[in-house]
Design a protein around this motif. Structure first.
Motif, PDB file in Angstrom:
ATOM      1  N   LYS A  10      -1.095  -1.114 -21.381  1.00  0.00           N
ATOM      2  CA  LYS A  10      -2.493  -1.020 -20.990  1.00  0.00           C
ATOM      3  C   LYS A  10      -2.538  -0.814 -19.478  1.00  0.00           C
ATOM      4  N   THR A  11      -3.496  -0.038 -19.028  1.00  0.00           N
ATOM      5  CA  THR A  11      -3.609   0.297 -17.619  1.00  0.00           C
ATOM      6  C   THR A  11      -4.594  -0.649 -16.940  1.00  0.00           C
ATOM      7  N   LYS A  12      -4.144  -1.148 -15.765  1.00  0.00           N
ATOM      8  CA  LYS A  12      -5.004  -2.044 -15.013  1.00  0.00           C
ATOM      9  C   LYS A  12      -5.024  -1.591 -13.550  1.00  0.00           C
ATOM     10  N   ARG A  13      -6.208  -1.627 -12.945  1.00  0.00           N
ATOM     11  CA  ARG A  13      -6.373  -1.246 -11.540  1.00  0.00           C
ATOM     12  C   ARG A  13      -6.760  -2.481 -10.746  1.00  0.00           C
ATOM     13  N   VAL A  14      -6.008  -2.695  -9.639  1.00  0.00           N
ATOM     14  CA  VAL A  14      -6.194  -3.878  -8.801  1.00  0.00           C
ATOM     15  C   VAL A  14      -6.456  -3.424  -7.376  1.00  0.00           C
ATOM     16  N   LEU A  15      -7.410  -4.080  -6.699  1.00  0.00           N
ATOM     17  CA  LEU A  15      -7.728  -3.785  -5.302  1.00  0.00           C
ATOM     18  C   LEU A  15      -7.402  -4.995  -4.429  1.00  0.00           C
ATOM     19  N   SER A  16      -6.936  -4.718  -3.218  1.00  0.00           N
ATOM     20  CA  SER A  16      -6.714  -5.778  -2.244  1.00  0.00           C
ATOM     21  C   SER A  16      -7.971  -5.946  -1.397  1.00  0.00           C
ATOM     22  N   LYS A  17      -7.984  -6.920  -0.539  1.00  0.00           N
ATOM     23  CA  LYS A  17      -9.089  -7.079   0.400  1.00  0.00           C
ATOM     24  C   LYS A  17      -8.869  -6.159   1.597  1.00  0.00           C
ATOM     25  N   GLU A  18      -9.916  -5.859   2.334  1.00  0.00           N
ATOM     26  CA  GLU A  18      -9.779  -5.090   3.563  1.00  0.00           C
ATOM     27  C   GLU A  18      -9.437  -6.034   4.709  1.00  0.00           C
ATOM     28  N   VAL A  19      -8.783  -5.501   5.721  1.00  0.00           N
ATOM     29  CA  VAL A  19      -8.357  -6.291   6.867  1.00  0.00           C
ATOM     30  C   VAL A  19      -8.978  -5.688   8.126  1.00  0.00           C
ATOM     31  N   THR A  20      -9.586  -6.536   8.954  1.00  0.00           N
ATOM     32  CA  THR A  20     -10.232  -6.087  10.185  1.00  0.00           C
ATOM     33  C   THR A  20      -9.396  -6.511  11.385  1.00  0.00           C
ATOM     34  N   LEU A  21      -9.127  -5.560  12.286  1.00  0.00           N
ATOM     35  CA  LEU A  21      -8.374  -5.814  13.508  1.00  0.00           C
ATOM     36  C   LEU A  21      -9.304  -5.733  14.710  1.00  0.00           C
ATOM     37  N   ASN A  22      -9.138  -6.659  15.631  1.00  0.00           N
ATOM     38  CA  ASN A  22      -9.863  -6.639  16.894  1.00  0.00           C
ATOM     39  C   ASN A  22      -8.889  -6.202  17.979  1.00  0.00           C
ATOM     40  N   VAL A  23      -8.985  -4.935  18.383  1.00  0.00           N
ATOM     41  CA  VAL A  23      -8.028  -4.340  19.318  1.00  0.00           C
ATOM     42  C   VAL A  23      -8.640  -4.343  20.726  1.00  0.00           C
ATOM     43  N   SER A  82      -8.809   0.983  21.503  1.00  0.00           N
ATOM     44  CA  SER A  82      -9.381  -0.351  21.436  1.00  0.00           C
ATOM     45  C   SER A  82     -10.660  -0.342  20.617  1.00  0.00           C
ATOM     46  N   GLY A  83     -11.084  -1.549  20.191  1.00  0.00           N
ATOM     47  CA  GLY A  83     -12.285  -1.686  19.384  1.00  0.00           C
ATOM     48  C   GLY A  83     -11.986  -2.357  18.054  1.00  0.00           C
ATOM     49  N   THR A  84     -13.000  -2.432  17.214  1.00  0.00           N
ATOM     50  CA  THR A  84     -12.842  -3.019  15.878  1.00  0.00           C
ATOM     51  C   THR A  84     -12.366  -1.944  14.905  1.00  0.00           C
ATOM     52  N   MET A  85     -11.258  -2.232  14.220  1.00  0.00           N
ATOM     53  CA  MET A  85     -10.667  -1.275  13.284  1.00  0.00           C
ATOM     54  C   MET A  85     -10.447  -1.959  11.950  1.00  0.00           C
ATOM     55  N   THR A  86     -10.703  -1.233  10.875  1.00  0.00           N
ATOM     56  CA  THR A  86     -10.616  -1.810   9.537  1.00  0.00           C
ATOM     57  C   THR A  86      -9.595  -1.053   8.701  1.00  0.00           C
ATOM     58  N   ILE A  87      -8.654  -1.812   8.122  1.00  0.00           N
ATOM     59  CA  ILE A  87      -7.695  -1.242   7.184  1.00  0.00           C
ATOM     60  C   ILE A  87      -8.324  -1.296   5.798  1.00  0.00           C
TER      61      ILE A  87
END
Length: 464
Positions: free
Chosen positions: A232-245, A200-205
């Motif tokens: 051409k090479t491109k780098r893409v990042l997603s957002k982080e996701v926070t879970l409240n367990v 349990s607790g706050t967890m971040t992906i």
């Protein structure tokens, strides 16, 4: 005609209907699968689909296999469609000659919500979503990744989701479909994971990283003949996701915490439990099926303690886990052989498994009620013999099965030690009699009389 109808019902091909995802957006294409275990009566008629859906593409594939000497065959029709309207729609039954598939409901939403990371000015971007973000420990989280692109990609590499103290499982194969975001058409590749936080607790992906080799739009030249293309090479990042367990609720009083979306407990018997016989085994099969849980979370089922007159012999449990687009589905099966030693009624206590329903957010109990089995008698029903009277001086000698059918008079006045003494004496006398008999039959050396001597002398003189 009646015979023909009955024959068709017996040999009709079973055709199941499924989709690659559900729900879907009205501006997204999705795939409908019709799968048959045998060749159906005729070709499919997809015209009923056009009432609520528009058909984009369709195809057919088949496969066959031999497993443990058993032949199996599968035929699949794939139809890519888009919905004509939002709402709770139904994929109608499709006729395959005289055979037909089963209808399937599907939810069509109003439009695509691309989240904070969506940017229609970008030619390629990532979207991630976790459902739910508020959950209890060891509950299932569906983590969905969508790659939107409106350019050709020669090669791409996507990182895996990372989360400490969690079980992460990939669900099935990637799905591809078309969608429209703010009037811009995109090709979408969707991937799903099931995540089970173990504390349990706050967890971040952490954010995912995509590295893509994008094909540059240009005029072809002589290098295309050799398969060379400019990228051409491109780098893409997603957002982080926070879970409240959250920890297990205090209302849960079970011994083992078990969270699931659905849980079913059932039992089967290999024979009639009201007609059991003494000494004959009967197999009890206990099965626990759960959705939204892993097989490692399913508890042991055979914890029932029976009396000494009902022997139990459990087999090794059979564990199964399926990774479906909707999440993890698990089952545990235990077989127990029961052998009654006495006739009459035997009561098996109820089996109860408390669990937490993650959909209703309530504690429930999967239960098999108390089971009563009836044992009618032994395999060989032989009448019981009269028991001998109880001896006070010495215990009675054990009676063999052959002797139990004959009435033998008992002399209470003779001790058991005297019987053995007389038996030994008889054996000794018999042995002595045998020795005397053989001694008497041995040939003896007799002394010849006078007449015999004269006869021998005359025979000797004649020979000389």
């Amino acid at each position: 005609m009646a015979f023909g109808i009955a024959s068709h019902q017996v040999f009709a091909a079973e055709i199941t209907t499924s989709v690659d995802r559900n729900p879907v957006s009205i501006d997204e294409s999705f795939k409908i699968f019709f799968t048959a275990s045998d060749t159906p009566d005729g070709d499919p008629d997809f015209a009923p689909l056009e009432q609520d859906f528009s058909i984009i593409n369709q195809g057919q594939s088949s496969s066959s296999s031999w497993v443990n000497g058993t032949y199996s065959k599968s035929i699949r029709w794939t139809v890519e469609v888009t919905a004509n309207k939002p709402g709770n729609l139904v994929i109608p039954a499709i006729k395959f000659g005289n055979d037909a598939s089963n209808p399937l409901p599907v939810v069509v939403t109003q439009g695509t919500a691309t989240g904070d990371s969506a940017n229609t000015n970008e030619e390629i971007f990532l979207e991630v979503k976790a459902t739910p973000e508020q959950l209890y420990v060891q509950s299932q989280v569906l983590y969905t990744i969508r790659l939107y692109r409106r350019v050709d990609v020669a090669q791409a590499e996507l990182s895996e989701p990372e989360l400490a103290d969690a079980v992460i499982e990939k669900l099935g194969e990637d799905s591809n479909y078309n969608t429209v975001v703010d009037g811009v058409s995109y090709l979408v590749t969707e991937r799903k994971y099931a995540i089970f936080p173990q504390k349990s607790g706050t967890m971040t992906i952490k954010p995912l990283s995509l590295t893509a080799a994008i094909i540059v739009d240009r005029q072809p030249d002589f290098r295309d003949f050799f398969g060379s293309r400019m990228t051409k090479t491109k780098r893409v990042l997603s957002k982080e996701v926070t879970l409240n367990v959250k920890p297990a609720p205090s209302s849960f009083t079970g011994k083992d915490w078990l969270a699931a979306e659905k849980l079913e407990l059932s039992q089967e018997w290999s024979g009639d439990i009201q007609q059991m016989k003494v000494g004959e085994p009967l197999t009890r099969t206990l099965t626990l099926r759960g959705e939204g849980t892993t097989v490692g979370q399913l508890p042991e089922l055979n914890k029932v303690v029976t009396d000494a007159n009902l022997k139990t012999y459990p087999d090794q449990p059979v564990l199964n886990e399926q990774k479906l687009p909707s999440g993890i589905s698990a089952s545990r099966q235990e077989k127990i052989a029961l052998i009654p030693a006495t006739s009459g009624k035997h009561v098996l206590p109820a089996i109860e498994i408390p669990w937490f329903n993650t959909k209703s957010q309530a504690v429930e109990i999967a239960r098999i009620p108390e089971t009563t089995i009836n044992v009618i008698g032994a395999i060989d029903n032989q009448p019981e013999t009269t028991k001998p009277p109880k001896l006070l001086a010495t215990p009675a000698a054990p009676v063999t099965k052959a002797e139990s059918n004959t009435q033998v008079p008992i002399n209470n006045g003779v001790p058991q030690s005297s019987i053995w003494l007389w038996a030994s004496l008889c054996l000794a006398l018999g042995w002595m009699a045998t020795v005397i008999y053989f001694l008497q039959r041995r040939p003896k050396n007799q002394i010849p009389d006078g007449k015999e001597i004269n006869r021998l002398k005359r025979e000797t003189s004649l020979k000389e």
